[in-house]
Design an enzyme around this catalytic site. Structure first.
Site, PDB file in Angstrom:
ATOM      1  N   THR A   1     -42.828 -18.886 -29.928  1.00 33.03           N
ATOM      2  CA  THR A   1     -42.184 -20.142 -30.314  1.00 33.03           C
ATOM      3  C   THR A   1     -42.427 -20.414 -31.794  1.00 33.03           C
ATOM      4  OG1 THR A   1     -42.701 -20.904 -28.092  1.00 33.03           O
ATOM      5  CG2 THR A   1     -41.899 -22.552 -29.632  1.00 33.03           C
TER       6      THR A   1
ATOM      7  N   TYR B   1     -37.041 -22.884 -20.152  1.00 24.22           N
ATOM      8  CA  TYR B   1     -36.571 -22.030 -21.245  1.00 24.22           C
ATOM      9  C   TYR B   1     -35.099 -21.707 -21.110  1.00 24.22           C
ATOM     10  CZ  TYR B   1     -40.930 -21.966 -23.530  1.00 24.22           C
ATOM     11  OH  TYR B   1     -42.022 -22.386 -24.220  1.00 24.22           O
TER      12      TYR B   1
ATOM     13  N   SER C   1     -30.020 -21.124 -34.804  1.00 32.79           N
ATOM     14  CA  SER C   1     -30.093 -20.007 -35.751  1.00 32.79           C
ATOM     15  C   SER C   1     -28.792 -19.870 -36.535  1.00 32.79           C
ATOM     16  CB  SER C   1     -30.377 -18.692 -35.010  1.00 32.79           C
ATOM     17  OG  SER C   1     -31.677 -18.713 -34.493  1.00 32.79           O
TER      18      SER C   1
ATOM     19  N   HIS D   1     -49.096 -23.757 -14.648  1.00 32.28           N
ATOM     20  CA  HIS D   1     -49.606 -24.799 -15.546  1.00 32.28           C
ATOM     21  C   HIS D   1     -49.020 -26.167 -15.194  1.00 32.28           C
ATOM     22  CE1 HIS D   1     -46.250 -23.584 -18.600  1.00 32.28           C
ATOM     23  NE2 HIS D   1     -45.802 -24.528 -17.803  1.00 32.28           N
ATOM     24  N   HIS D   2     -48.036 -26.176 -14.299  1.00 34.64           N
ATOM     25  CA  HIS D   2     -47.534 -27.458 -13.797  1.00 34.64           C
ATOM     26  C   HIS D   2     -48.354 -27.938 -12.607  1.00 34.64           C
ATOM     27  CE1 HIS D   2     -43.861 -27.374 -16.252  1.00 34.64           C
ATOM     28  NE2 HIS D   2     -43.960 -26.064 -16.110  1.00 34.64           N
TER      29      HIS D   2
ATOM     30  N   TRP E   1     -37.222 -34.830  -9.190  1.00 38.55           N
ATOM     31  CA  TRP E   1     -36.469 -33.574  -9.291  1.00 38.55           C
ATOM     32  C   TRP E   1     -37.279 -32.393  -8.782  1.00 38.55           C
ATOM     33  CZ3 TRP E   1     -36.510 -29.045 -12.510  1.00 38.55           C
ATOM     34  CH2 TRP E   1     -37.610 -28.929 -13.344  1.00 38.55           C
TER      35      TRP E   1
ATOM     36  N   ASP F   1     -12.180 -11.517 -23.284  1.00 41.21           N
ATOM     37  CA  ASP F   1     -12.509 -12.558 -22.308  1.00 41.21           C
ATOM     38  C   ASP F   1     -13.837 -12.181 -21.660  1.00 41.21           C
ATOM     39  OD1 ASP F   1     -12.487 -14.565 -20.215  1.00 41.21           O
ATOM     40  OD2 ASP F   1     -10.327 -14.718 -20.536  1.00 41.21           O
TER      41      ASP F   1
ATOM     42  N   LYS G   1     -40.222 -18.364 -34.085  1.00 41.57           N
ATOM     43  CA  LYS G   1     -38.873 -18.907 -34.253  1.00 41.57           C
ATOM     44  C   LYS G   1     -38.859 -20.000 -35.320  1.00 41.57           C
ATOM     45  CE  LYS G   1     -35.912 -18.184 -31.894  1.00 41.57           C
ATOM     46  NZ  LYS G   1     -35.006 -17.121 -31.529  1.00 41.57           N
TER      47      LYS G   1
ATOM     48  N   SER H   1     -23.556 -21.169  -8.637  1.00 42.85           N
ATOM     49  CA  SER H   1     -22.691 -21.207  -9.817  1.00 42.85           C
ATOM     50  C   SER H   1     -23.385 -20.531 -10.991  1.00 42.85           C
ATOM     51  CB  SER H   1     -22.367 -22.673 -10.145  1.00 42.85           C
ATOM     52  OG  SER H   1     -22.125 -22.831 -11.522  1.00 42.85           O
ATOM     53  N   SER H   2     -24.654 -20.852 -11.192  1.00 48.45           N
ATOM     54  CA  SER H   2     -25.386 -20.273 -12.318  1.00 48.45           C
ATOM     55  C   SER H   2     -25.645 -18.787 -12.124  1.00 48.45           C
ATOM     56  CB  SER H   2     -26.723 -20.982 -12.503  1.00 48.45           C
ATOM     57  OG  SER H   2     -26.518 -22.259 -13.023  1.00 48.45           O
TER      58      SER H   2
ATOM     59  N   ARG I   1     -46.436 -41.525 -14.384  1.00 47.04           N
ATOM     60  CA  ARG I   1     -44.977 -41.462 -14.404  1.00 47.04           C
ATOM     61  C   ARG I   1     -44.405 -41.921 -13.061  1.00 47.04           C
ATOM     62  NH1 ARG I   1     -43.920 -34.975 -14.546  1.00 47.04           N
ATOM     63  NH2 ARG I   1     -41.786 -35.660 -14.613  1.00 47.04           N
TER      64      ARG I   1
ATOM     65  N   GLU J   1     -36.916 -22.124 -15.952  1.00 45.51           N
ATOM     66  CA  GLU J   1     -35.808 -23.077 -16.099  1.00 45.51           C
ATOM     67  C   GLU J   1     -35.913 -23.863 -17.406  1.00 45.51           C
ATOM     68  OE1 GLU J   1     -33.069 -23.745 -14.579  1.00 45.51           O
ATOM     69  OE2 GLU J   1     -32.568 -25.693 -15.439  1.00 45.51           O
TER      70      GLU J   1
ATOM     71  N   HIS K   1     -40.576 -23.163 -14.472  1.00 45.91           N
ATOM     72  CA  HIS K   1     -40.931 -22.902 -15.856  1.00 45.91           C
ATOM     73  C   HIS K   1     -39.872 -22.072 -16.579  1.00 45.91           C
ATOM     74  CE1 HIS K   1     -43.016 -22.974 -19.550  1.00 45.91           C
ATOM     75  NE2 HIS K   1     -42.632 -21.717 -19.661  1.00 45.91           N
TER      76      HIS K   1
ATOM     77  N   HIS L   1     -31.617 -38.856 -12.141  1.00 48.39           N
ATOM     78  CA  HIS L   1     -31.540 -38.676 -13.592  1.00 48.39           C
ATOM     79  C   HIS L   1     -31.990 -37.259 -13.959  1.00 48.39           C
ATOM     80  CE1 HIS L   1     -32.266 -39.110 -17.874  1.00 48.39           C
ATOM     81  NE2 HIS L   1     -33.531 -38.799 -17.689  1.00 48.39           N
TER      82      HIS L   1
HETATM   83  C1  HEM Z   1     -45.072 -24.368 -26.736  1.00 53.18           C
HETATM   84  C2  HEM Z   1     -44.506 -24.218 -25.595  1.00 53.18           C
HETATM   85  C3  HEM Z   1     -44.777 -25.059 -24.370  1.00 53.18           C
HETATM   86  C4  HEM Z   1     -45.933 -25.212 -23.690  1.00 53.18           C
HETATM   87  C5  HEM Z   1     -47.254 -24.561 -24.006  1.00 53.18           C
HETATM   88  C6  HEM Z   1     -45.665 -26.107 -22.583  1.00 53.18           C
HETATM   89  C7  HEM Z   1     -46.588 -26.505 -21.637  1.00 53.18           C
HETATM   90  C8  HEM Z   1     -46.324 -27.386 -20.606  1.00 53.18           C
HETATM   91  C9  HEM Z   1     -47.269 -27.761 -19.606  1.00 53.18           C
HETATM   92  C10 HEM Z   1     -48.681 -27.238 -19.490  1.00 53.18           C
HETATM   93  C11 HEM Z   1     -46.663 -28.649 -18.771  1.00 53.18           C
HETATM   94  C12 HEM Z   1     -47.259 -29.309 -17.545  1.00 53.18           C
HETATM   95  C13 HEM Z   1     -47.814 -30.624 -17.877  1.00 53.18           C
HETATM   96  C14 HEM Z   1     -48.217 -31.418 -16.684  1.00 53.18           C
HETATM   97  O1  HEM Z   1     -47.395 -31.645 -15.769  1.00 53.18           O
HETATM   98  O2  HEM Z   1     -49.373 -31.870 -16.660  1.00 53.18           O
HETATM   99  C15 HEM Z   1     -45.349 -28.836 -19.260  1.00 53.18           C
HETATM  100  C16 HEM Z   1     -44.413 -29.672 -18.682  1.00 53.18           C
HETATM  101  C17 HEM Z   1     -43.076 -29.604 -18.957  1.00 53.18           C
HETATM  102  N1  HEM Z   1     -42.492 -28.881 -19.972  1.00 53.18           N
HETATM  103 FE1  HEM Z   1     -43.456 -27.785 -21.363  1.00 53.18          FE
HETATM  104  N2  HEM Z   1     -44.372 -26.491 -22.626  1.00 53.18           N
HETATM  105  C18 HEM Z   1     -43.797 -25.868 -23.699  1.00 53.18           C
HETATM  106  C19 HEM Z   1     -42.485 -25.959 -24.071  1.00 53.18           C
HETATM  107  C20 HEM Z   1     -41.517 -26.531 -23.289  1.00 53.18           C
HETATM  108  C21 HEM Z   1     -40.112 -26.363 -23.509  1.00 53.18           C
HETATM  109  C22 HEM Z   1     -39.499 -25.545 -24.609  1.00 53.18           C
HETATM  110  C23 HEM Z   1     -39.488 -27.070 -22.540  1.00 53.18           C
HETATM  111  C24 HEM Z   1     -38.010 -27.241 -22.288  1.00 53.18           C
HETATM  112  C25 HEM Z   1     -37.078 -27.135 -23.134  1.00 53.18           C
HETATM  113  C26 HEM Z   1     -40.481 -27.688 -21.729  1.00 53.18           C
HETATM  114  C27 HEM Z   1     -40.213 -28.504 -20.664  1.00 53.18           C
HETATM  115  C28 HEM Z   1     -41.150 -29.051 -19.852  1.00 53.18           C
HETATM  116  C29 HEM Z   1     -40.856 -29.901 -18.732  1.00 53.18           C
HETATM  117  C30 HEM Z   1     -39.452 -30.299 -18.243  1.00 53.18           C
HETATM  118  C31 HEM Z   1     -42.057 -30.275 -18.182  1.00 53.18           C
HETATM  119  C32 HEM Z   1     -42.309 -31.275 -17.065  1.00 53.18           C
HETATM  120  C33 HEM Z   1     -41.891 -30.892 -15.735  1.00 53.18           C
HETATM  121  C34 HEM Z   1     -42.217 -31.984 -14.760  1.00 53.18           C
HETATM  122  O3  HEM Z   1     -43.385 -32.153 -14.414  1.00 53.18           O
HETATM  123  O4  HEM Z   1     -41.298 -32.699 -14.338  1.00 53.18           O
HETATM  124  N3  HEM Z   1     -41.709 -27.346 -22.214  1.00 53.18           N
HETATM  125  N4  HEM Z   1     -45.149 -28.050 -20.389  1.00 53.18           N
HETATM  126 CU   LIG Z   2     -43.838 -24.901 -17.822  1.00 52.46          CU
END
Ligand code: HEM
Ligand SMILES: [Cu+2]
Ligand SMILES: [Cu+2]
Lengths: 308, 527
Positions: free
Chosen positions: B329, B258, B269, B303-304, B141, B101, B332, B170-171, B451, B256, B254, B71
C-alpha cells in the site's frame, strides 16, 4: 476534561497535531467524557499498556506518516505546478528509491510489531486469578455469577435502568435524555443514563479477576473501556479475559455491549462496581445482596430483572 | 469504419438486451448512482437520529439497525462494486486494451440484470417481517449467526440471502468475463507488461472476486439451510459453530475490501499520470503491488475477529500478516507522489479528486495499521474508530475513486463536458463534508462509543453533532453532483476526442467522444 465549545471546535480542527497535549492529559473522571479525543482513563495494567502503545507508538507513527505524505504532496503541488514547471521530466524509474520506500516501511512495521506482540501476549494470556466471575449475555441484559462462591451468591441479572422505548416519545415529540433522567429519578441516582444498571457486577480492587464470557442466544461482547477488555459472548463457547483494577481505584466503571445482538443492543450496558477487598468479603458474606437503591426495571417488557 | 457497423438497435433492445460493453457499463453506472442515493438516504437518516442523544427519528431501534445493515449492503454490493467494476471496468477495460468488446457479451448482460433483481430482493426485505422486533433484516452487513438465523425468524433475511446470492453470481460471471477478456483480447503488441494499470487493477480484482465470492455464496447457502432446512452448521446446540461463519465471511470479507479499492487505485494512477503529463512512476512495481495486495489479502481475514476468542498464537500470526499489507500500500502512495515529482501539474476536477483520494487513503491506511495490532484492537474493535477507519478507505477512498473516474471519463462516455464550477463545488462540499462526518468518529471510538447504536450516553454528544453537520455539508455536495450531471446533459457542450491533452495517452483517447457503438474493427497495434 470538559472544554468550552469554542475550544472543542478548534480542538477538532487541529486535533491531529495537538493530540499529544490535549488527548492524553490525565483526568480523574471515569466513563466517557464529552469532547475528549483519546482513550478513557486507564485503571488496569492492560489498559496502561494499550494506552502506552497508543501514545508512544501508534500516534507518533500515524501522525508522522500523514504529515510527511501531506507535506510532500503539498510541496510537489506547489513546486511542480504547470506554471512553475512547464516541461515535465521523463523519469519513470529509480531503483534505489523504490528499494528505500519498500524497506523503510518494513523496518517501521517490524519495530512496531515488537511492542505490539508484547502487548498482545500480556493482555491475552490470563494470569493466575484471585477471583473468577462469569458473565452471560442474554437478549438483552447481562447475567453475572460467582463460580467461586456458588453456595453464597446466586447468579443475578443486570439490566439497564431505563423507561420502555414506547414511552420515549410523547405525542410525536422525542423525550430528551434530561427528561428521561428526570423520570427515572432515584432509580438512576445520578449515574450516567444508558450506562447505569439495576445490579452492577461487584469485584474487589487490586485482584486479578478472570472473566468467563458466554451467551445464551445471540453473540454479544463484554467490554469495559477503562479495563482495556473486550471479548465476544458466543453461544456454546466460553471465552475468557482478565483485569486487575489498580489499588486505590475503587469506583464504578461502565462498558457497553459491543457486538450487534438485536433490537436492544444499545441498551445492555455493563456496570462494574470495584470495591475494597474487605467490602467485597462483606458483600459475599451477605449473599451478594444489593440495597434497594438499585430498582428493578423492565425494558420493552422483555425481561423481569431480579436483583438478589 | 463503415456506418453500417455503427447502427444502434432500438431503445428496448439496446438497453434491455444489451450486449455492448459500453451500454452495459452505462447501465451499471446509472444503477450504481441510484443505489448510492438509496444507501445515502439510509445513512442520512441514521445521522439525523444520532445528531442528538435520545430517539430523534426512529421509534424502534430495530428499524435503525435495519437501516445500518441495508446501508452497508447497498453501498458495498450495489454502489461501489457496480460502479467501479461493472461501470468503469466494462467501459474502459476493452477500450484500454484495444478490444472490440468483452469476451462474453451475453454473459455480460446476465451479470448486469442479476443486479437489479438482487436489489429488488433487498428492497423488498425492508418491508417484510424480520423478527418479532420489526420489519427487515437488522443484523448488520456481516450477518453473523445466530442473530441472522434464530435471531431473524421472519422472511426478510431470506430475501437478503437470495439478493446477495444473485449479486454474488453477477460478480462471479463478471469476473470470468474480465479475466478472459484481459488474457485473450489484448490488441497485438499489448503485452501484459504494457497493459494500462486500470486493466491490471480490474484483472487482480476479478481474481479476488472469483476466489472470494464462492466462499460467501457457500456461507450464505449454509445460513439459508440453517434457517429453512433444519441444518446446524452454525448452531452450537446442534454441534455447529457460529464462529465458523465469521471465518467464512471474512475469508470473503477482507478480499472484498480490496475488491472495492483496487479499481480505484487503477483509476487514480491514470489521473495522476494524465495531469502530471508524465508516465506513471515505477509501472511494474505498481502492477505487482496490486498483485501482492491481492495475494496477501487472502491470508489476513481474522484481523476482523480478534475478539472472538481466538488462540493467542493465531492472533499473533494475523497481526504480523496484516501489518505486511501496509508495505505494498505504501509503495502505491509513494509511486503516485513520485509520478507527480518533476511533472507539470494541472489541477482539473479529476485531479482534485485524485489528490484528495491519496490524502484520505493515507489517513485510513494508518488507522488500519493501528487496528492490525491485536492487543490494541481490544480497545477499539466494534467502536466508531473502526467506522472511521473503513469510511476513510471506502466512502472516501473508493467513492473518491469513483468520482475521480467519473469526472475524468464523463466527456468520453457521454460526449459532453461538464461545468467546472459546479463540479468544483461538488468536490469541495463533499471533501469537507465527509471529513467532518468521519474524522470526529476517531475520537468517539477512542472514547469507547460502540458502533450500531441507536442511542448513546450524552458524553458522546459533541462529536456526534459535528458528524451529523458534516453529513449535511456532504448532502449539499451530492446535490451539486446531480446538478452538474443534469446541466451537462442539458447544455450539451461537445467534448473533443482527447479533451485532457497530451497527458492522456491510453487507447480510449484515440477514439471519438463518445466512442462509436463498435470500436477497433481494425485492431490497433501497440509498439
Ligand atoms: C493498510 C491497510 C489496511 C489495514 C492494515 C487494515 C486493517 C483493518 C483491521 C485490522 C480491521 C478490523 C478492525 C476491527 O473490526 O476491529 C479493519 C476493518 C475494516 N477495513 Fe481495513 N485495513 C486496511 C485497509 C483497508 C482498505 C483499503 C479497505 C477498503 C477499501 C478497508 C476496509 C475495511 C472495512 C470495511 C472494515 C470494517 C469491516 C466491518 O467490521 O464492518 N481497510 N481494517
Ligand atoms: Cu480486513
Ligand atoms: Cu449487543
Amino acid at each position: 476534561m470538559r472544554f468550552s465549545p469554542l475550544v472543542r471546535m478548534s480542538g477538532l480542527a487541529v486535533a491531529a497535531l495537538s493530540v499529544a497535549t490535549t488527548a492524553f492529559a490525565e483526568s480523574n473522571k471515569n466513563g466517557p467524557t464529552d469532547g475528549d479525543i483519546g482513550f478513557q482513563r486507564s485503571v488496569t495494567p492492560v489498559m496502561d499498556s494499550i494506552t502506552g502503545f497508543n501514545n508512544y507508538w501508534l500516534v507518533p507513527i500515524m501522525i508522522g506518516i500523514v504529515v510527511i505524505v501531506t507535506v510532500l504532496m503539498v510541496y510537489i503541488m506547489i513546486r511542480f505546478r504547470a506554471k512553475a514547471n512547464p516541461e515535465p521530466s521523463k523519469v519513470t524509474h529509480n531503483t534505489m528509491l523504490e528499494v528505500v520506500w519498500t524497506l523503510v516501511p518494513v523496518i517501521i512495521l517490524m519495530a512496531l510489531a515488537v511492542p505490539s506482540m508484547k502487548l498482545l501476549y500480556f493482555a491475552d494470556v490470563v494470569p493466575e486469578a484471585g477471583l473468577v466471575i462469569k458473565a452471560t449475555g442474554n437478549t438483552w441484559n447481562w447475567e453475572y455469577s460467582y463460580p467461586d462462591y456458588e453456595d453464597k451468591v446466586d447468579s443475578y441479572i443486570s439490566s439497564i435502568v431505563d423507561i420502555p422505548h414506547d414511552e420515549k416519545r410523547v405525542n410525536g415529540e422525542a423525550l430528551t435524555h434530561d427528561q428521561i433522567i428526570a423520570k427515572l429519578g432515584a432509580d438512576l441516582g445520578g449515574r450516567p443514563y444508558l450506562l447505569a444498571t439495576d445490579a452492577p457486577l461487584v469485584v474487589p480492587v487490586d485482584t486479578i479477576v478472570k472473566v468467563l464470557v458466554t451467551s445464551n442466544n445471540n453473540i454479544h461482547a463484554f467490554a469495559v473501556p477503562q479495563f482495556g477488555i473486550k471479548i465476544d459472548a458466543v453461544p456454546g463457547r466460553i471465552n475468557e479475559t482478565w483485569f486487575k483494577v489498580k489499588a486505590g481505584e475503587e469506583a464504578t466503571y461502565y462498558g457497553q455491549c459491543s457486538e450487534i445482538c438485536g433490537v436492544n443492543h444499545a441498551f445492555m450496558p455493563i456496570e462494574v462496581q470495584v470495591v475494597s477487598k474487605a467490602e467485597f468479603k462483606r458483600w459475599i458474606a451477605n449473599g451478594g445482596s444489593f440495597t434497594t437503591q438499585y430498582s428493578q426495571n423492565t425494558i420493552g417488557g422483555t425481561q423481569t430483572a431480579t436483583a438478589q | 469504419m463503415s456506418n453500417s457497423h455503427d447502427h444502434k438497435p432500438g431503445f428496448f433492445a439496446r438497453w434491455f438486451f444489451s450486449t455492448n460493453h459500453k451500454d452495459i457499463g452505462t447501465l451499471y453506472l446509472i444503477f450504481g448512482i441510484l443505489s448510492g442515493l438509496i444507501g445515502g438516504y439510509l445513512s442520512f437518516m441514521m445521522r439525523l437520529e444520532l445528531m442528538e442523544p435520545g430517539f430523534q427519528v426512529f421509534d424502534n431501534p430495530h428499524t435503525f439497525n435495519m437501516y445500518v445493515s441495508m446501508h452497508g449492503l447497498l453501498m458495498i454490493f450495489f454502489l461501489v462494486m457496480p460502479a467501479l467494476i461493472g461501470g468503469f471496468g466494462n467501459w474502459f477495460v476493452p477500450l484500454m486494451i484495444g478490444a472490440p468488446d468483452m469476451a462474453f457479451p451475453r454473459l455480460n448482460n446476465l451479470s448486469f440484470w442479476l443486479l437489479p433483481t438482487a436489489l429488488i430482493c433487498l428492497l423488498i426485505s425492508m418491508f417484510i417481517p424480520g423478527n418479532p422486533s420489526g420489519d427487515g433484516f437488522a443484523g448488520s452487513w456481516v450477518m453473523y449467526p445466530p442473530l441472522s438465523t434464530s435471531g431473524h425468524s421472519g422472511p426478510a433475511f431470506d430475501f437478503v440471502i437470495i439478493g446477495l446470492l444473485a449479486a454474488g453470481f453477477s460478480s462471479i460471471f463478471g469476473a470470468i468475463n474480465f479475466i478472459t477478456t484481459i488474457f485473450n483480447m489484448r490488441a497485438p503488441g499489448m503485452t501484459m507488461h504494457k497493459m494500462p494499470l486500470f486493466a491490471w487493477s480490474v484483472l487482480v480484482t476479478a481474481w479476488l472476486l472469483l476466489l472470494a465470492l464462492p466462499v460467501l455464496a457457500a456461507a450464505l447457502f449454509m445460513l439459508f439451510f440453517d434457517r429453512n432446512a433444519g441444518t446446524g452448521f452454525f448452531d452450537a446446540a446442534k454441534g455447529g459453530d457460529p464462529e465458523m461463519f465469521q471465518h467464512l465471511f471474512w475469508f470473503f470479507g477482507h478480499p472484498e475490501v480490496y475488491i472495492m479499492v483496487l479499481p480505484a487505485f487503477g483509476i487514480i494512477s491514470h489521473i495522476i499520470s494524465t495531469f502530471s503529463r508524465k508516465p506513471i512512476f515505477g509501472y511494474l512495481g505498481m502492477a505487482y503491488a496490486m498483485v501482492s495486495i491481492g495475494v496477501v489479502g487472502f491470508i489476513v481475514w481474522a484481523h476482523h475477529m480478534y475478539t472472538v476468542g481466538m488462540d493467542v498464537d493465531l492472533k499473533a500470526y494475523f497481526l504480523a500478516a496484516t501489518l505486511i499489507i501496509a508495505v505494498p500500500t505504501g509503495i502505491k502512495i509513494f509511486s503516485w507522489l513520485a509520478t507527480m515529482w518533476g511533472g507539470s501539474l494541472s489541477f482539473s476536477i479529476p485531479m482534485q479528486w485524485a489528490l484528495a483520494f491519496i490524502f484520505l487513503f493515507v489517513v485510513g491506511g494508518v488507522t488500519g495499521v493501528a487496528l492490525a495490532n491485536a492487543g490494541y484492537d481490544a480497545a477499539v474493535h466494534d467502536t466508531y474508530f473502526v467506522v472511521a477507519h473503513f469510511h476513510y478507505v471506502l466512502s472516501m477512498g473508493a467513492v473518491f475513486g469513483i468520482f475521480a473516474g467519473f469526472t475524468y471519463w464523463f466527456g468520453k462516455m457521454s460526449g459532453y463536458l461538464y461545468n467546472k464550477y459546479l463540479a468544483a463545488a461538488h468536490f469541495w462540499f463533499f471533501f469537507i463534508g465527509v471529513n467532518l462526518v468521519f474524522f470526529p468518529q476517531h475520537f468517539l471510538g477512542m472514547q469507547g462509543m460502540p458502533r450500531r447504536y441507536v442511542d448513546y450516553p450524552a458524553e458522546f454528544a459533541f462529536y456526534n453533532k459535528i458528524s451529523t453537520l458534516g453529513a449535511m455539508v456532504t448532502l449539499v455536495g451530492v446535490l451539486f453532483f446531480l446538478l452538474w450531471l443534469a446541466e451537462a446533459f442539458i447544455v450539451k457542450r461537445k467534448a473533443a476526442d482527447n479533451y485532457w491533452g497530451e497527458g492522456a495517452n491510453t487507447l480510449e483517447w484515440t477514439l471519438p467522444s463518445p466512442p462509436p457503438f463498435h470500436q477497433f474493427n481494425t485492431l490497433p497495434r501497440i509498439k
